[in-house]
Scaffold this motif. Structure first.
Motif, PDB file in Angstrom:
ATOM      1  N   VAL A 243      35.371  38.381  45.097  1.00 32.68           N
ATOM      2  CA  VAL A 243      35.213  39.677  44.427  1.00 32.68           C
ATOM      3  C   VAL A 243      35.772  40.786  45.319  1.00 32.68           C
ATOM      4  O   VAL A 243      36.495  41.673  44.860  1.00 32.68           O
ATOM      5  N   GLN A 244      35.430  40.700  46.586  1.00 33.71           N
ATOM      6  CA  GLN A 244      35.895  41.715  47.533  1.00 33.71           C
ATOM      7  C   GLN A 244      37.421  41.815  47.531  1.00 33.71           C
ATOM      8  O   GLN A 244      37.989  42.916  47.521  1.00 33.71           O
ATOM      9  N   ALA A 245      38.092  40.669  47.530  1.00 32.19           N
ATOM     10  CA  ALA A 245      39.551  40.663  47.556  1.00 32.19           C
ATOM     11  C   ALA A 245      40.112  41.296  46.283  1.00 32.19           C
ATOM     12  O   ALA A 245      41.071  42.075  46.336  1.00 32.19           O
ATOM     13  N   ALA A 246      39.515  40.982  45.155  1.00 30.82           N
ATOM     14  CA  ALA A 246      39.984  41.559  43.897  1.00 30.82           C
ATOM     15  C   ALA A 246      39.768  43.070  43.891  1.00 30.82           C
ATOM     16  O   ALA A 246      40.643  43.838  43.475  1.00 30.82           O
ATOM     17  N   VAL A 247      38.621  43.500  44.364  1.00 32.75           N
ATOM     18  CA  VAL A 247      38.316  44.931  44.414  1.00 32.75           C
ATOM     19  C   VAL A 247      39.280  45.665  45.352  1.00 32.75           C
ATOM     20  O   VAL A 247      39.780  46.743  45.029  1.00 32.75           O
ATOM     21  N   THR A 248      39.550  45.053  46.490  1.00 32.94           N
ATOM     22  CA  THR A 248      40.491  45.651  47.435  1.00 32.94           C
ATOM     23  C   THR A 248      41.865  45.843  46.792  1.00 32.94           C
ATOM     24  O   THR A 248      42.509  46.883  46.965  1.00 32.94           O
ATOM     25  N   ALA A 249      42.294  44.847  46.023  1.00 29.79           N
ATOM     26  CA  ALA A 249      43.600  44.936  45.372  1.00 29.79           C
ATOM     27  C   ALA A 249      43.622  46.064  44.345  1.00 29.79           C
ATOM     28  O   ALA A 249      44.582  46.850  44.291  1.00 29.79           O
ATOM     29  N   LEU A 250      42.570  46.181  43.566  1.00 33.83           N
ATOM     30  CA  LEU A 250      42.540  47.230  42.539  1.00 33.83           C
ATOM     31  C   LEU A 250      42.429  48.619  43.171  1.00 33.83           C
ATOM     32  O   LEU A 250      42.913  49.601  42.613  1.00 33.83           O
ATOM     33  N   ARG A 251      41.788  48.692  44.315  1.00 33.24           N
ATOM     34  CA  ARG A 251      41.772  49.970  45.043  1.00 33.24           C
ATOM     35  C   ARG A 251      43.167  50.340  45.499  1.00 33.24           C
ATOM     36  O   ARG A 251      43.592  51.494  45.387  1.00 33.24           O
TER      37      ARG A 251
END
Lengths: 135, 135
Positions: free
Chosen positions: B51-59
DNA sequence: TGAAATTTGTACGTATGTATA
DNA sequence: ATATACATACGTACAAATTTC
């Protein structure tokens, strides 16, 4: 040179700043490889996830490229083509969608410049390969 | 709806794509909050780091903002001011340095547009708050 | 041809810290 | 003060791409 766990600044940010500075100082040439991430972690006394976070940040800034099985490469500035923009046009910049990145071959950390006239999109340009010039 | 661990596409990319699509579809309004990251992970059957990786990408794409202790917020488009650019100037776009981000108050995932004339920098503009217009 | 070494990527879990409500 | 929620940071294991032998 080393990192301070008590400075209040997260280690991964400190590490990113340290690497950014060393790259800017020319310690590794454009197109050259940084040390392996495991070595970086060992040298700075941080774990794998911390190195990973720093590397991810520098990728998002467009400072480095990472090639799997090869290493972490200092990005080389691309040739910039001059593109004329007519009067009355509007120029916006933003991060590309994944689709645009795939279609236009845009590396990570590179924005697009979007030229519109009268609300119609006239061009979408990878920002590392163009300079726009009002004509 | 769910993710496929055998598709060859990394889970964190699949998750980023899924959330991107749901945001684009208006499932959460601009300025609204996504479900908590722990809930997202539970719903999609992935771990916290994913989840963290996906959130980082969308940021990094400028799609979301994350507020600590609050949640994951859909970014609202900012008002764009029109800035005139003289003939002969050159306009480039790139990701800001951390210093520029701090000084200009630029959120993550937002490029800057740089206007130069004769090699001299005339302006550095956060790309989410300006539209440039050749005059 | 193929095996091994190197290097990054993916993904999990766990624990603790910190900001907000 | 308590609960919620994200951030940081460690470790582990395995997968995948590349290079070398």
């Amino acid at each position: 040179m080393s990192l301070d766990p008590h400075s209040g600044v997260p280690l991964h940010r400190q590490l990113a700043a340290a690497l950014r500075a060393r790259i800017a100082a020319g310690e590794w040439p454009a197109g050259g490889l940084l040390p392996p991430s495991a070595r970086i972690g060992y040298d700075y006394g941080v774990g794998k996830a911390t190195v990973q976070a720093a590397v991810t940040a520098l990728r998002a800034e467009g400072v480095i490229d990472v090639e799997r099985g090869v290493g972490i490469r200092v990005r080389e500035p691309a040739e910039r083509e001059l593109v004329s923009v007519p009067r009355g046009a509007e120029i916006e910049a933003r991060m590309p969608t994944p689709e645009e990145r795939a279609e236009l071959g845009i590396p990570e950390g590179v924005p697009v410049q979007v030229v519109t006239t009268g609300g119609r999109v006239r061009g979408v340009y990878p920002a590392d390969r163009v300079k726009l010039r009002p004509r």
